[in-house]
Design a protein around this motif. Structure first.
Motif, short mmCIF file in Angstrom:
data_model
loop_
_atom_site.label_atom_id
_atom_site.label_comp_id
_atom_site.label_asym_id
_atom_site.label_seq_id
_atom_site.Cartn_x
_atom_site.Cartn_y
_atom_site.Cartn_z
N MET A 225 59.15 45.67 -31.62
CA MET A 225 59.71 46.65 -32.54
C MET A 225 59.70 48.03 -31.89
SD MET A 225 61.10 46.59 -35.47
CE MET A 225 62.21 47.99 -35.60
N GLY A 226 58.66 48.29 -31.12
CA GLY A 226 58.62 49.55 -30.38
C GLY A 226 59.77 49.66 -29.41
N GLY A 227 60.14 48.52 -28.78
CA GLY A 227 61.27 48.49 -27.87
C GLY A 227 62.58 48.79 -28.57
N LEU A 228 62.74 48.26 -29.78
CA LEU A 228 63.96 48.53 -30.55
C LEU A 228 64.05 50.02 -30.91
CD1 LEU A 228 64.33 45.54 -33.05
CD2 LEU A 228 65.88 46.16 -31.19
N LEU A 229 62.93 50.59 -31.29
CA LEU A 229 62.92 52.00 -31.69
C LEU A 229 63.11 52.92 -30.49
CD1 LEU A 229 60.05 51.83 -34.32
CD2 LEU A 229 62.45 52.28 -34.77
N TYR A 230 62.92 52.38 -29.30
CA TYR A 230 63.16 53.18 -28.09
C TYR A 230 64.65 53.48 -27.92
CZ TYR A 230 63.45 54.34 -23.10
OH TYR A 230 63.70 54.96 -21.91
N ILE A 231 65.51 52.60 -28.44
CA ILE A 231 66.96 52.76 -28.25
C ILE A 231 67.47 54.07 -28.84
CG2 ILE A 231 69.23 51.78 -28.75
CD1 ILE A 231 67.91 49.01 -28.59
N PRO A 232 67.25 54.35 -30.16
CA PRO A 232 67.73 55.64 -30.67
C PRO A 232 67.01 56.83 -30.05
CG PRO A 232 66.41 54.50 -32.33
CD PRO A 232 66.67 53.52 -31.23
N ALA A 233 65.73 56.64 -29.68
CA ALA A 233 65.00 57.73 -29.03
C ALA A 233 65.62 58.05 -27.68
CB ALA A 233 63.53 57.35 -28.87
N LEU A 234 65.98 57.01 -26.93
CA LEU A 234 66.61 57.20 -25.62
C LEU A 234 67.98 57.86 -25.76
CD1 LEU A 234 66.87 56.71 -22.55
CD2 LEU A 234 67.79 54.45 -23.10
N MET A 235 68.77 57.39 -26.74
CA MET A 235 70.10 57.96 -26.94
C MET A 235 70.01 59.44 -27.30
SD MET A 235 72.08 54.90 -28.96
CE MET A 235 73.62 55.80 -28.99
N GLY A 236 69.03 59.80 -28.12
CA GLY A 236 68.86 61.20 -28.49
C GLY A 236 68.56 62.07 -27.27
N GLU A 237 67.66 61.59 -26.42
CA GLU A 237 67.31 62.36 -25.22
C GLU A 237 68.49 62.47 -24.26
OE1 GLU A 237 64.73 64.03 -25.04
OE2 GLU A 237 63.20 63.09 -26.29
N VAL A 238 69.26 61.39 -24.13
CA VAL A 238 70.42 61.41 -23.22
C VAL A 238 71.50 62.36 -23.75
CG1 VAL A 238 72.34 60.03 -22.31
CG2 VAL A 238 70.01 59.13 -22.25
N PHE A 239 71.76 62.32 -25.04
CA PHE A 239 72.73 63.25 -25.63
C PHE A 239 72.30 64.69 -25.42
CE2 PHE A 239 74.42 59.91 -28.73
CZ PHE A 239 75.61 59.80 -28.05
N TRP A 240 71.00 64.94 -25.63
CA TRP A 240 70.48 66.29 -25.49
C TRP A 240 70.61 66.77 -24.05
CZ3 TRP A 240 69.65 70.44 -28.05
CH2 TRP A 240 68.79 71.42 -27.59
N SER A 241 70.20 65.93 -23.11
CA SER A 241 70.32 66.29 -21.69
C SER A 241 71.78 66.50 -21.31
CB SER A 241 69.71 65.20 -20.81
OG SER A 241 68.35 64.99 -21.11
N GLY A 242 72.66 65.67 -21.86
CA GLY A 242 74.09 65.81 -21.58
C GLY A 242 74.63 67.14 -22.06
N ALA A 243 74.18 67.55 -23.25
CA ALA A 243 74.64 68.84 -23.79
C ALA A 243 74.19 69.99 -22.90
CB ALA A 243 74.09 69.04 -25.21
N ILE A 244 72.96 69.88 -22.41
CA ILE A 244 72.42 70.93 -21.55
C ILE A 244 73.20 71.03 -20.25
CG2 ILE A 244 70.38 71.59 -20.21
CD1 ILE A 244 68.72 70.22 -22.45
N LEU A 245 73.42 69.88 -19.62
CA LEU A 245 74.12 69.88 -18.33
C LEU A 245 75.59 70.28 -18.50
CD1 LEU A 245 72.59 66.60 -16.85
CD2 LEU A 245 72.13 68.94 -16.10
N ALA A 246 76.21 69.87 -19.60
CA ALA A 246 77.59 70.26 -19.86
C ALA A 246 77.71 71.77 -20.03
CB ALA A 246 78.12 69.56 -21.11
N ALA A 247 76.69 72.38 -20.64
CA ALA A 247 76.70 73.84 -20.81
C ALA A 247 76.70 74.55 -19.47
CB ALA A 247 75.47 74.26 -21.63
#
Length: 543
Positions: free
Chosen positions: A120-142
């Motif tokens: 279950m922890g592995g499943l919950l890692y998916i939205p956590a990972l997506m959030g971090e990737v989106f955030w990093s993407g926004a930073i780098l795009a800026a």
């Protein structure tokens, strides 16, 4: 586009400063063999550095560029992210920081893994990972948009180079490098942007921003979108809580009290740091762009500015301030991006190394092995963020989306695992599926996801007008509570035979952290799952 050599030199200097500071801080982890110390800087972050690094949880390239873009495009009233994320730090401090720090957790996934199990922890890692990737993407795009406008470098080259440097020093320094570069980041933002504002505001082509401000750049909420407005605001406040980037900072604090205090100080810091970006957005609205060098020198079309709203901050720096001043602003953006990207990349890699690799894939992995897995994951997370930054156009969209699934899926899970004693794996799994399904079914135009379920007030022109994301979150939360209590009742009353407790979370319930600290018997005689024996030993060692 011709490369601006002086601008390029200034970027290289700022990059070099950040890199040196990151590597200097990395000396504290030289020879370190304890993965937890690398991830949490030995839980030795004091108040001074802690305030800076907690504020930097949200204040970065995406924050300053996204705020300016939102004010320019939609008005200050509709720029919710800055205030929403600031309040999220406060909420995190009120309800979660002290509890998480007192329990000695290392990542945000720890309470899920210990209560619901590794899968279950592995499943919950998916939205956590997506959030971090989106955030990093926004930073780098800026940063990509800034360097493209001011220096003349291509968008792709800017992003790739920036990500590579951030990944490089994060590989060696862990949270120490992240925390100390955060201090420099906020200083650069504050000085760099405030230095640019007087020049931009007094530019001959800029009207007084106080004239007709309520209609020009403050604006108001369209009643048609009232539901969306409320939905978005709640998403930012509560969707900004369950982030590893946030908890990694508060969990690294020396005491639980400091951890809570850092959350409050970080929220105030976010508000303060948003002011210059708001002013830059207002300045852009009140600029006669036809008279600027944007048209008279570079022969560009003013009508295209609306389509380039994600570039509005670098456009103001480039065309409304002297060249030497714009370089300081560019340095502010560069420093902000570098030391914010490393934070999200480190967060994603720490969760993978500890909660996926160590607890689910290879329980007997050595500390040195975990550190190397974390480093490989740092490279992987950096690549994902780079791809996202190159492919998604709007910085504000990325900045906004990063809290979407985190709000719908992770927030109700965190609330239940911390406060609901009867919460179990069955409820968590059902809540996860329901939250994920209904959120995806609501569609997301910016990612090309079509609408499957049309919630009340849906229109073809405006899309979902009902606060459906909050509804999805509440459905997820309700499902966790209902199914957890139902299964708990059925098993404990022997209505269902214990052999049907396939997750072993009711009749063979996993011990709580308090029980683990009091555990004195031989591990193999008490617990079936050896990963929880490891948890008991870890907690005793930490305390």
């Amino acid at each position: 586009m011709v490369v601006n050599v002086p601008g390029l030199i200034s970027v290289i200097i700022f990059y070099f400063v950040i890199l040196v500071i990151g590597l200097w801080a990395a000396r504290r982890t030289k020879g370190e063999t304890n993965s937890e110390n690398v991830m949490l800087a030995g839980r030795d972050i004091g108040a001074f550095v802690g305030v800076f690094t907690t504020t930097a949880t949200w204040v970065g390239g995406g924050f300053i560029n996204g705020t300016a873009e939102a004010v320019y495009s939609y008005g200050l009233v509709n720029c919710q992210a800055a205030v929403g994320y600031a309040l999220s730090l406060v909420m995190g401090g009120v309800f979660f920081a002290r509890r998480m720090r007192e329990q000695g957790y290392v990542t945000i996934l720890d309470p899920f893994t210990r209560t619901y199990g590794e899968r279950m922890g592995g499943l919950l890692y998916i939205p956590a990972l997506m959030g971090e990737v989106f955030w990093s993407g926004a930073i780098l795009a800026a940063l990509g948009s800034t360097l493209r406008v001011i220096v003349g470098l291509s968008h792709e080259v800017s992003i790739v180079v920036s990500a590579s440097i951030a990944v490089f020093y994060t590989l060696f320094g862990g949270l120490y490098s992240v925390a100390y570069t955060d201090v420099v980041q906020l200083i650069c933002i504050f000085i760099g942007l405030w230095l640019c504002i007087p020049f931009a505001m007094t530019n001959e082509f800029v009207e007084n921003i106080s004239v007709n401000s309520s209609t020009e750049w403050i604006k108001e909420v369209d009643p048609v979108f009232a539901g969306v407005y409320i939905d978005s605001f709640l998403l930012l406040i509560f969707g900004g809580v369950p982030w590893q980037a946030f908890f990694q900072r508060v969990l690294s604090a020396r005491t639980a009290g400091i951890a809570q205090g850092l959350s409050f100080a970080g929220g105030l810091g976010c508000i303060i740091m948003s002011v210059p970006s708001v002013l830059i957005g207002a300045i852009a609205v009140n600029t006669d762009w036809n008279r600027t060098a944007y048209v008279t020198r570079d022969n560009l079309n003013v009508s295209e500015i609306a389509e380039r709203s994600s570039d509005i901050l670098p456009l103001v720096l480039q065309y409304l301030t002297p060249e030497w001043v714009s370089f300081f602003g560019l340095g502010a953006v560069s420093a902000a991006v570098m030391s914010s990207a490393d934070s999200s990349i480190l967060s994603a890699s720490c969760m993978f190394a500890r909660n996926i690799y160590k607890m689910a894939i290879r329980k007997k992995a050595s500390e040195k092995e975990i550190i190397w897995v974390m480093r490989v994951a740092i490279v992987g997370a950096g690549v994902l963020a780079t791809v996202m930054a190159i492919t998604v156009k709007s910085i504000y969209t990325l900045w906004y989306l990063c809290s979407d699934l985190v709000y719908v899926v992770l927030f109700p899970q965190l609330l239940c695992v911390i406060y609901l004693r009867a919460s179990n794996t069955y409820g968590s799994l059902v809540g996860y599926i329901i939250g994920m399904f209904f959120r995806i079914a609501g569609g997301e135009p910016s990612l090309g996801i079509d609408v499957l379920i049309k919630f009340p007030y849906y229109s073809v022109k405006n899309g979902q007008l009902f606060p459906f994301k909050t509804l999805c979150m509440l459905m997820s939360f309700t499902s966790i509570v209902f199914v957890s209590y139902l299964t708990d009742f059925l098993f404990k009353k022997n209505i269902l035979h214990p052999r049907f407790d396939i997750f072993k979370c009711v009749t063979n319930k996993r011990p709580t952290d308090v029980e683990l600290t009091k555990y004195k018997a031989k591990p193999e005689e008490t617990f079936v799952n050896p990963s929880f024996v490891n948890s008991a030993e870890e907690i005793r060692a930490r305390r």
